[in-house]
Design a protein around this motif. Structure first.
Motif, PDB file in Angstrom:
ATOM      1  N   ALA A 234       0.829  -1.212   0.000  1.00  0.00           N
ATOM      2  CA  ALA A 234       0.000   0.000   0.000  1.00  0.00           C
ATOM      3  C   ALA A 234       0.859   1.255   0.000  1.00  0.00           C
ATOM      4  O   ALA A 234       0.534   2.251  -0.666  1.00  0.00           O
ATOM      5  N   GLN A 235       1.967   1.222   0.731  1.00  0.00           N
ATOM      6  CA  GLN A 235       2.843   2.398   0.718  1.00  0.00           C
ATOM      7  C   GLN A 235       3.486   2.571  -0.651  1.00  0.00           C
ATOM      8  O   GLN A 235       3.590   3.693  -1.158  1.00  0.00           O
ATOM      9  N   MET A 236       3.910   1.472  -1.276  1.00  0.00           N
ATOM     10  CA  MET A 236       4.503   1.558  -2.607  1.00  0.00           C
ATOM     11  C   MET A 236       3.495   2.114  -3.619  1.00  0.00           C
ATOM     12  O   MET A 236       3.828   2.948  -4.464  1.00  0.00           O
ATOM     13  N   TRP A 237       2.242   1.656  -3.526  1.00  0.00           N
ATOM     14  CA  TRP A 237       1.190   2.188  -4.401  1.00  0.00           C
ATOM     15  C   TRP A 237       1.043   3.690  -4.201  1.00  0.00           C
ATOM     16  O   TRP A 237       0.967   4.453  -5.177  1.00  0.00           O
ATOM     17  N   SER A 238       1.022   4.129  -2.948  1.00  0.00           N
ATOM     18  CA  SER A 238       0.810   5.565  -2.695  1.00  0.00           C
ATOM     19  C   SER A 238       2.011   6.387  -3.136  1.00  0.00           C
ATOM     20  O   SER A 238       1.854   7.504  -3.621  1.00  0.00           O
ATOM     21  N   LEU A 239       3.214   5.842  -3.015  1.00  0.00           N
ATOM     22  CA  LEU A 239       4.407   6.547  -3.479  1.00  0.00           C
ATOM     23  C   LEU A 239       4.402   6.678  -4.993  1.00  0.00           C
ATOM     24  O   LEU A 239       4.758   7.734  -5.552  1.00  0.00           O
ATOM     25  N   ARG A 240       4.011   5.595  -5.692  1.00  0.00           N
ATOM     26  CA  ARG A 240       3.970   5.648  -7.157  1.00  0.00           C
ATOM     27  C   ARG A 240       2.895   6.625  -7.633  1.00  0.00           C
ATOM     28  O   ARG A 240       3.106   7.380  -8.590  1.00  0.00           O
ATOM     29  N   ARG A 241       1.749   6.622  -6.958  1.00  0.00           N
ATOM     30  CA  ARG A 241       0.692   7.574  -7.306  1.00  0.00           C
ATOM     31  C   ARG A 241       1.175   9.005  -7.118  1.00  0.00           C
ATOM     32  O   ARG A 241       0.928   9.885  -7.958  1.00  0.00           O
ATOM     33  N   LYS A 242       1.884   9.242  -6.013  1.00  0.00           N
ATOM     34  CA  LYS A 242       2.391  10.595  -5.740  1.00  0.00           C
ATOM     35  C   LYS A 242       3.400  11.019  -6.816  1.00  0.00           C
ATOM     36  O   LYS A 242       3.390  12.151  -7.292  1.00  0.00           O
ATOM     37  N   ALA A 243       4.294  10.089  -7.203  1.00  0.00           N
ATOM     38  CA  ALA A 243       5.297  10.400  -8.219  1.00  0.00           C
ATOM     39  C   ALA A 243       4.634  10.720  -9.568  1.00  0.00           C
ATOM     40  O   ALA A 243       5.091  11.587 -10.300  1.00  0.00           O
ATOM     41  N   ALA A 244       3.565  10.018  -9.867  1.00  0.00           N
ATOM     42  CA  ALA A 244       2.875  10.218 -11.159  1.00  0.00           C
ATOM     43  C   ALA A 244       2.187  11.565 -11.241  1.00  0.00           C
ATOM     44  O   ALA A 244       1.961  12.079 -12.332  1.00  0.00           O
ATOM     45  N   THR A 245       1.834  12.132 -10.088  1.00  0.00           N
ATOM     46  CA  THR A 245       1.111  13.404 -10.091  1.00  0.00           C
ATOM     47  C   THR A 245       1.988  14.588  -9.732  1.00  0.00           C
ATOM     48  O   THR A 245       1.506  15.721  -9.675  1.00  0.00           O
ATOM     49  N   SER A 246       3.275  14.334  -9.490  1.00  0.00           N
ATOM     50  CA  SER A 246       4.187  15.421  -9.097  1.00  0.00           C
ATOM     51  C   SER A 246       4.692  16.174 -10.330  1.00  0.00           C
ATOM     52  O   SER A 246       4.813  15.611 -11.413  1.00  0.00           O
TER      53      SER A 246
END
Length: 246
Positions: A234-246
């Motif tokens: 779940a943390q990896m998913w949230s980190l990837r989502r954050k990177a995609a929207t940065s």
């Protein structure tokens, strides 16, 4: 230059996070050095207690670049291993066969809060700030954060901090059972030393006692090492989502 200071005196090993310019945020190298220092204390049979401190700023979490790299490609080997090294900073502190005390001034945030909660006992300044910080930057908690919070402060505290992102000061942390006692800033390290000294006087007894303390007081929920891995996707998913929207 090392960002971890290590000293032994009177049977007490003191490990000091020493990167004040970034409020002791955990880099990969600093995390590795911290784990090495913890293992050095465990290997020294003259050591009966470990005090972990960060001076004026306990630990502001993980260096953001480590999280950002994991977000770009969570499965990429270097990024995966680097985040695992940060996790190892507090899982090592929490598993060495020597009693541990965190002396907390300033803020303990995210991975820094995990680090504080990994110790056997905490003393805090009255104005210390204990907060998860994960929700504020849009990522899922990691490192077995919910398990650490619940085993120290109970389910309600784990929900308030871990789920709802609340923050507590030192006095509130004591009231919640997250810390033993609160002091003025300039008294925290000395208070930790006084608590550690009886154990430091008899290292063999201290090591036997802490092993049984941890066995007998183990939480009823899932083991911490399982929680670390369970939270990771779940943390990896949230980190990837954050990177995609940065």
């Amino acid at each position: 230059m090392s960002e971890i200071e290590y000293a032994v005196a009177g049977g007490i090993a003191t490990i000091t996070l020493a990167a004040p310019e970034r409020r002791n945020a955990l880099s990969v190298e600093m995390s590795r050095e911290l784990a090495d220092a913890a293992r050095a204390a465990e290997a020294d049979r003259s050591v009966g207690a470990v005090i972990l401190t960060g001076g004026a700023h306990f630990c502001s979490g993980a260096v953001r670049a480590v999280l950002a790299d994991a977000g770009v490609d969570p499965a990429e080997d270097t990024a995966y291993q680097n985040l695992e090294t940060v996790y190892a900073a507090f899982t090592t502190i929490g598993s060495i066969g020597v009693p541990t005390i965190a002396a907390i001034r300033g803020a303990a945030v995210g991975a820094g809060l995990n680090l504080a909660l990994a110790t056997d006992l905490r003393v805090v300044s009255r104005t210390a700030r204990l907060l998860p910080g994960f929700a504020q930057i849009g990522i899922h908690p990691g490192g077995g954060h919910f398990t650490l919070l619940s085993r120290v402060g109970g389910r309600e505290t784990a929900a308030a901090l871990g789920l709802f992102g609340q923050e507590v000061d030192g006095e509130r942390a004591v009231a919640l059972g997250m810390a033993w006692s609160a002091y003025e800033d300039d008294e925290v390290e000395d208070a930790a030393g006084r608590l550690a000294q009886p154990l430091a006087n008899d290292p063999d007894l201290a090591r036997r006692a802490v092993a049984n303390f941890r066995r007998e007081c183990a939480p009823e929920g899932i083991p911490w090492e399982v929680a670390v891995e369970m939270e990771r996707p779940a943390q990896m998913w949230s980190l990837r989502r954050k990177a995609a929207t940065s």
